[in-house]
Design an enzyme around this catalytic site. Structure first.
Site, PDB file in Angstrom:
ATOM      1  N   GLY A  15       0.832  -1.247  -0.008  1.00 21.35           N
ATOM      2  CA  GLY A  15      -0.096  -0.026   0.092  1.00 21.35           C
ATOM      3  C   GLY A  15       0.673   1.212  -0.088  1.00 21.35           C
ATOM      4  N   SER A  16       2.113   1.361  -0.546  1.00 23.28           N
ATOM      5  CA  SER A  16       2.990   2.412  -0.300  1.00 23.28           C
ATOM      6  C   SER A  16       2.438   3.430  -1.233  1.00 23.28           C
ATOM      7  CB  SER A  16       4.275   2.125  -0.300  1.00 23.28           C
ATOM      8  OG  SER A  16       4.696   1.574  -1.582  1.00 23.28           O
ATOM      9  N   ASN A  17       2.067   2.869  -2.433  1.00 22.63           N
ATOM     10  CA  ASN A  17       1.606   3.971  -3.511  1.00 22.63           C
ATOM     11  C   ASN A  17       0.192   4.539  -2.871  1.00 22.63           C
ATOM     12  OD1 ASN A  17       3.378   4.325  -5.921  1.00 22.63           O
ATOM     13  ND2 ASN A  17       3.143   2.095  -5.731  1.00 22.63           N
ATOM     14  N   LEU A  89      -3.777  -7.135  -8.318  1.00 21.26           N
ATOM     15  CA  LEU A  89      -3.323  -7.926  -9.549  1.00 21.26           C
ATOM     16  C   LEU A  89      -4.313  -8.531 -10.110  1.00 21.26           C
ATOM     17  CD1 LEU A  89      -0.151  -8.935  -7.418  1.00 21.26           C
ATOM     18  CD2 LEU A  89      -0.245  -7.038  -9.207  1.00 21.26           C
ATOM     19  N   LYS A  90      -5.532  -8.403  -9.819  1.00 22.78           N
ATOM     20  CA  LYS A  90      -6.603  -9.151 -10.781  1.00 22.78           C
ATOM     21  C   LYS A  90      -7.177  -8.164 -11.704  1.00 22.78           C
ATOM     22  CE  LYS A  90      -8.388 -12.543  -7.563  1.00 22.78           C
ATOM     23  NZ  LYS A  90      -9.509 -13.260  -7.480  1.00 22.78           N
ATOM     24  N   ILE A  92      -9.832  -6.315 -13.899  1.00 16.19           N
ATOM     25  CA  ILE A  92     -11.094  -5.499 -13.649  1.00 16.19           C
ATOM     26  C   ILE A  92     -12.187  -6.095 -14.583  1.00 16.19           C
ATOM     27  CG2 ILE A  92     -12.136  -3.412 -13.502  1.00 16.19           C
ATOM     28  CD1 ILE A  92     -10.397  -3.671 -11.323  1.00 16.19           C
ATOM     29  N   ASN A 106      -3.612   2.611 -13.568  1.00 18.59           N
ATOM     30  CA  ASN A 106      -2.677   1.442 -13.059  1.00 18.59           C
ATOM     31  C   ASN A 106      -1.155   1.748 -12.984  1.00 18.59           C
ATOM     32  OD1 ASN A 106      -1.898  -1.015 -11.791  1.00 18.59           O
ATOM     33  ND2 ASN A 106      -1.203  -1.588 -13.886  1.00 18.59           N
ATOM     34  N   HIS A 108       2.972   0.135 -13.082  1.00 13.09           N
ATOM     35  CA  HIS A 108       3.414  -0.779 -13.064  1.00 13.09           C
ATOM     36  C   HIS A 108       4.935  -0.714 -13.038  1.00 13.09           C
ATOM     37  CE1 HIS A 108       4.255  -4.871 -14.632  1.00 13.09           C
ATOM     38  NE2 HIS A 108       5.175  -4.266 -15.368  1.00 13.09           N
ATOM     39  N   ASP A 149      -1.602  -4.832 -17.555  1.00 10.15           N
ATOM     40  CA  ASP A 149      -0.675  -3.941 -17.899  1.00 10.15           C
ATOM     41  C   ASP A 149      -0.855  -3.519 -19.251  1.00 10.15           C
ATOM     42  OD1 ASP A 149       0.121  -4.516 -15.233  1.00 10.15           O
ATOM     43  OD2 ASP A 149       1.331  -6.390 -15.869  1.00 10.15           O
TER      44      ASP A 149
HETATM   45  C1  GAR Z   1       4.084  -1.616  -7.051  1.00  9.53           C
HETATM   46  O1  GAR Z   1       5.395  -1.721  -7.283  1.00  9.53           O
HETATM   47  C2  GAR Z   1       3.173  -1.573  -8.161  1.00  9.53           C
HETATM   48  O2  GAR Z   1       3.999  -0.859  -9.537  1.00  9.53           O
HETATM   49  C3  GAR Z   1       3.000  -2.947  -8.584  1.00  9.53           C
HETATM   50  O3  GAR Z   1       2.554  -3.438  -7.278  1.00  9.53           O
HETATM   51  C4  GAR Z   1       3.461  -2.763  -6.315  1.00  9.53           C
HETATM   52  C5  GAR Z   1       2.548  -2.477  -5.243  1.00  9.53           C
HETATM   53  O4  GAR Z   1       3.600  -1.800  -4.444  1.00  9.53           O
HETATM   54  N1  GAR Z   1       2.109  -3.468  -9.517  1.00  9.53           N
HETATM   55  C6  GAR Z   1       2.200  -4.390 -10.648  1.00  9.53           C
HETATM   56  O5  GAR Z   1       2.792  -5.061 -10.738  1.00  9.53           O
HETATM   57  C7  GAR Z   1       1.057  -4.283 -11.478  1.00  9.53           C
HETATM   58  N2  GAR Z   1       1.160  -5.401 -12.553  1.00  9.53           N
HETATM   59  P1  GAR Z   1       2.693  -0.989  -3.135  1.00  9.53           P
HETATM   60  O6  GAR Z   1       1.671  -1.932  -2.432  1.00  9.53           O
HETATM   61  O7  GAR Z   1       3.752  -0.427  -1.901  1.00  9.53           O
HETATM   62  O8  GAR Z   1       2.112   0.340  -3.813  1.00  9.53           O
END
Ligand code: GAR
Length: 207
Positions: A15-17, A89-90, A92, A106, A108, A149
């Site tokens: 959940g950092s983003n 990662l699912k 939609i 999204n 990536h 993606d």
């Molecule tokens: C992030 O690195 C994001 O780019 C990736 O999941 C991570 C979530 O990190 N998403 C994918 O790989 C999508 N294909 P977070 O939970 O710390 O935000």
């Protein structure tokens, strides 16, 4: 005062983003409001953060599978202007993609269209980048379509790949860049600063 964008976040990881974007909202740098977090992992950093900050959560795990209609109803309850996937990662459902065309984004952890697709998440992405001897990687924010993606790229930010990199080191540097890129794109969305040149979206500077 311009309209406040109603945002729905999907996240199932650390959940950092999600946290960065929420903090930019709290600091009044993003003109938005996160109405709900949707997750398929009840024990994850994203859900913990939402709970600590009074953001409502809906958990869609295996025990709690819902139909496409219910999925749509949950979203409609929040009248989202923007739907943000941040470590979800699912796929939609296609009906949701159609209804919210160009409103679902999204992030990536690679320079799409390379190193994306089913199974490309977490360290898999960075291992693949290192295995193919890339000299740059980075992060991409794109509109979401029916494929993993995939969808039009809104913005990207590069990071250098070093000869002695490991997947962990590269992941850490890419994540730092994600934390700058994603809030920047979300801010632009919430200020209606995405324009279209044919089929290609582009961010215009703020006035
Ligand atoms: C992030 O690195 C994001 O780019 C990736 O999941 C991570 C979530 O990190 N998403 C994918 O790989 C999508 N294909 P977070 O939970 O710390 O935000």
């Amino acid at each position: 005062m311009s309209k406040i964008f109603q945002i729905v976040v999907f996240a199932s990881g650390n959940g950092s983003n999600f946290k960065k974007i929420h903090q930019e909202i709290l600091a009044s740098n993003i003109n938005g409001n996160i109405g709900i977090l949707i997750s398929n992992n009840k024990q994850c950093g994203a859900v913990d953060y939402a709970t600590e900050h009074g953001i409502k959560c809906v958990i869609l795990d295996k025990k709690n599978e819902i139909s496409e209609n219910t999925f749509m109803q949950i979203l409609e309850g929040y009248l989202p202007d923007l739907i943000i996937l941040a470590g979800y990662l699912k796929l939609i459902p296609a009906s949701v993609i159609r209804k919210y065309k160009h409103k679902i984004i999204n992030i990536h952890p690679a320079l799409l269209p390379s190193f994306g697709g089913k199974g490309m998440y977490g360290s898999n992405v960075h291992k693949a980048v290192l295995a193919s001897k890339q000299i740059t990687s980075g992060a991409t924010v794109h509109f979401v379509d029916e494929k993993y993606d995939h969808g039009q790229i809104i913005d990207q930010q590069e990071v250098q790949v070093f000869p002695d990199d490991t997947a962990e080191l590269l992941a850490r540097r890419v994540l730092e860049v994600e934390h700058l890129l994603y809030p920047r794109v979300v801010k632009a969305c919430c200020e209606d600063r995405i324009i279209w040149e044919g089929d290609a979206p582009r961010i215009i500077p703020s006035k």
